[in-house]
Each structure stands twice: as C-alpha cells, then as structure tokens.
Design a protein around this motif. Structure first.
Motif, PDB file in Angstrom:
ATOM      1  N   ILE A  15       0.795  -1.298  -0.172  1.00  0.00           N
ATOM      2  CA  ILE A  15       0.034   0.057  -0.124  1.00  0.00           C
ATOM      3  C   ILE A  15       0.810   1.327  -0.151  1.00  0.00           C
ATOM      4  O   ILE A  15       0.602   2.352  -0.756  1.00  0.00           O
ATOM      5  CB  ILE A  15      -0.975  -0.094   1.106  1.00  0.00           C
ATOM      6  N   HIS A  16       2.127   1.181   0.669  1.00  0.00           N
ATOM      7  CA  HIS A  16       2.970   2.192   0.701  1.00  0.00           C
ATOM      8  C   HIS A  16       3.431   2.553  -0.910  1.00  0.00           C
ATOM      9  O   HIS A  16       3.287   3.793  -1.259  1.00  0.00           O
ATOM     10  CB  HIS A  16       4.280   2.078   1.440  1.00  0.00           C
ATOM     11  N   ASP A  17       3.632   1.543  -1.417  1.00  0.00           N
ATOM     12  CA  ASP A  17       4.128   1.603  -2.892  1.00  0.00           C
ATOM     13  C   ASP A  17       3.015   2.210  -4.059  1.00  0.00           C
ATOM     14  O   ASP A  17       3.313   3.000  -5.018  1.00  0.00           O
ATOM     15  CB  ASP A  17       4.466   0.234  -3.266  1.00  0.00           C
ATOM     16  N   VAL A  18       1.900   1.668  -3.821  1.00  0.00           N
ATOM     17  CA  VAL A  18       0.826   2.233  -4.788  1.00  0.00           C
ATOM     18  C   VAL A  18       0.406   3.705  -4.349  1.00  0.00           C
ATOM     19  O   VAL A  18      -0.062   4.591  -5.221  1.00  0.00           O
ATOM     20  CB  VAL A  18      -0.402   1.225  -4.925  1.00  0.00           C
ATOM     21  N   LYS A  19       0.624   4.018  -3.057  1.00  0.00           N
ATOM     22  CA  LYS A  19       0.076   5.475  -2.519  1.00  0.00           C
ATOM     23  C   LYS A  19       1.188   6.319  -3.322  1.00  0.00           C
ATOM     24  O   LYS A  19       1.041   7.356  -3.743  1.00  0.00           O
ATOM     25  CB  LYS A  19       0.144   5.591  -1.173  1.00  0.00           C
ATOM     26  N   ALA A  20       2.406   5.726  -3.277  1.00  0.00           N
ATOM     27  CA  ALA A  20       3.641   6.562  -3.918  1.00  0.00           C
ATOM     28  C   ALA A  20       3.344   6.662  -5.478  1.00  0.00           C
ATOM     29  O   ALA A  20       3.834   7.736  -5.965  1.00  0.00           O
ATOM     30  CB  ALA A  20       5.051   5.956  -3.711  1.00  0.00           C
ATOM     31  N   ALA A  21       2.826   5.605  -5.925  1.00  0.00           N
ATOM     32  CA  ALA A  21       2.416   5.898  -7.345  1.00  0.00           C
ATOM     33  C   ALA A  21       1.540   6.990  -7.573  1.00  0.00           C
ATOM     34  O   ALA A  21       1.582   7.757  -8.776  1.00  0.00           O
ATOM     35  CB  ALA A  21       1.898   4.745  -7.991  1.00  0.00           C
ATOM     36  N   VAL A  22       0.577   7.105  -6.894  1.00  0.00           N
ATOM     37  CA  VAL A  22      -0.438   8.181  -7.043  1.00  0.00           C
ATOM     38  C   VAL A  22       0.068   9.537  -6.801  1.00  0.00           C
ATOM     39  O   VAL A  22       0.054  10.658  -7.466  1.00  0.00           O
ATOM     40  CB  VAL A  22      -1.774   8.107  -5.906  1.00  0.00           C
ATOM     41  N   ARG A  23       1.165   9.501  -5.732  1.00  0.00           N
ATOM     42  CA  ARG A  23       1.873  10.775  -5.648  1.00  0.00           C
ATOM     43  C   ARG A  23       2.568  11.418  -6.738  1.00  0.00           C
ATOM     44  O   ARG A  23       2.916  12.449  -7.048  1.00  0.00           O
ATOM     45  CB  ARG A  23       2.542  10.861  -4.223  1.00  0.00           C
TER      46      ARG A  23
END
Length: 279
Positions: free
Chosen positions: A97-105
């Motif tokens: 989830i940290h990684d996909v949130k980083a993708a949105v950012r």
C-alpha cells in the motif's frame, strides 16, 4: 535510407498513443520500483489519469500484465500507468500500500510533464490489485499509511475506484477461498487467529467513510479465490455511508473473465471512469 530510432523506454504503442516503459517512481529499500505509462500522442490535456495495479496474491505478478489496458485507456484520452509494488513474504503489509500510494503521488508530482489533471485520478486492479485499489480509495487521508516513497507534499487520494474481484474483508476470507490460508499469512505475518488486528487494519471494508470515492466492483458468482460476497459487503458498506457505489455481477464467472464477460467487464470499467473522471 533514413531510419527513425525510438529510445528504448519510449515507443508509439498504437496509433495516437505513446507508450513509455520502465520509469522508476520510487525506491524503497533499494528496490527501484518502476511503472509503464501510456498517454495520448496529441493534445495538451489536462488528461485524467488511471493507475492499474496487478494481482498475484500479494506475492507474485508483474506490472506488464496491464500494458494492454493502459494503452486502451490512453487511446480513450487518459494517461494510464501500471506499477510494481513490493511483494510478500519479504515485504508484508503495509509495504504494497505504501508503494501504490507513492504511485498516486508520483502522478500528481509529474502532472505538468505528462499533462495530467491532478484532480481526476482513478485506480483499478484485479484480485490482490483490486484489494489495493479499494484500499487506496478508503485511506486517502490516513497519514500513517503513506509510507516514505517520495513526493510527500502530494496527496495519495483517488477520485474513483474500479475493483475486479478483490477482497474487502480479510478476516472473512478463510474457508471461502481455496488459497487464503496460504496467501494471507504471508501478507499479514500470521493467520487470522494470530494476527486478527492486522487483518482488520488491512481490510478496506473497515476504513469506509462518507469521504470514500465512487467505487465500482465487478465480480463473478463462482469465484473460488475471492468470494463474490466480498464485493457485496463492500458495495453495501459504501452505499450505507452515502458513497456512490455499484456492483456488476457476472453470473457463473470465476476468478477472471473471458469472452463476452470480459467485454462486459471492460465496458463497465470504461463507462465508470468516463462518468467520474471526464465529467
């Protein structure tokens, strides 16, 4: 003879679409996570964007499985990406989830470069990717789940979600799924008996608030990996919170769709994104 040579990371995928492969978007634990991107060849936008998240039981799968979809989305006027994320058991929850949130950012941080409308970002995924898509939708304002994957001044909120057969309540996956007892302990560090609080924390169902974005769930009634009820529970909870939510039921379909059912599922995805990201 005059030859035109395209850079390895960029090529015209189809008429009207530019496809760029292998762009690093975050580097947690020196993992150099990458994305593939497809965008309209012409026009200044700003275009709505869609993040596509692959499945694989949180422990397998690759981003390129969604290369075809992101090209289709680009042909329809979106900037679309498909991304890596860290996999279990080496990287248990909440690394993914940290990684996909980083993708949105990353999408928001690069909005000007790729002519993206940062106020129009959707997400989709299948199976484990569907779970992560749902999770992005309901935890957009939860700071402790952001991680440190870069672009911290940007928001990881998404404007709509399309979930294909992803689980919403991990505490109720056991016994209803042929592999939950094998997969979920790897993702969550133990079984539901040993790690119930983590199962709850990792379940999108328990994060639903009236601030959740519009959500579409597409699910087959004969899914042996993620029970059809998982989507019913999520849509019911969202509707009870006053959130726009829809369920497309594919009678007799299993974990994944083919033929006419695949066409129906794709049509529902495109219509939902057009409705909420292009209005």
């Amino acid at each position: 003879m005059l030859l035109t040579v395209l850079a390895p990371a960029q090529a015209r995928a189809q008429e009207g679409v530019v496809f760029e492969k292998g762009i690093e978007f975050t580097n947690p634990d020196d993992q150099h996570l990458k994305l593939d991107l497809a965008r309209p060849e012409k026009g200044d936008g700003p275009f709505p964007a869609v993040l596509c998240i692959h499945g694989g039981g949180f422990r397998a799968g690759t981003r390129d499985g969604y290369d075809g979809l992101i090209k289709q989305l680009a042909a329809r006027g979106y900037v679309a990406i498909t991304v890596d994320y860290r996999l279990a058991p080496k990287y248990p929850f909440p690394a993914a989830i940290h990684d996909v949130k980083a993708a949105v950012r990353w999408l928001r941080a690069n909005a000007a470069k790729y002519h993206i409308n940062p106020e129009r970002i959707g997400v989709t995924g299948g199976s484990a990717g569907g779970h992560l898509a749902l999770y992005l939708g309901v935890t957009g304002g939860v700071k402790e789940l952001e991680g440190d994957g870069g672009n911290p001044t940007q928001s990881s909120k998404v404007n709509c979600v399309v979930n294909f057969y992803g689980p919403s309540d991990l505490t109720r996956s056991y016994g209803k799924s042929v592999d939950a007892a094998e997969v979920l302990p790897l993702f969550l560090g133990g079984s539901v008996e040993k790690e119930r609080p983590k199962h709850i924390t990792a379940s999108p169902l328990y994060w639903v608030t009236p601030q959740a974005p519009p959500t579409l769930c597409v699910h087959g009634t004969k899914d042996n990996y993620v029970a059809y009820e998982q989507s019913i529970w999520m849509v019911d909870r969202l509707l009870a919170a006053g959130v726009d939510a829809e369920l497309v039921t594919l009678q007799g379909a299993g974990h994944g769709f083919g033929g006419e059912q695949a066409k129906q599922a794709d049509a529902a995805l495109f219509a939902f994104f057009d409705k909420y990201l292009k209005r």
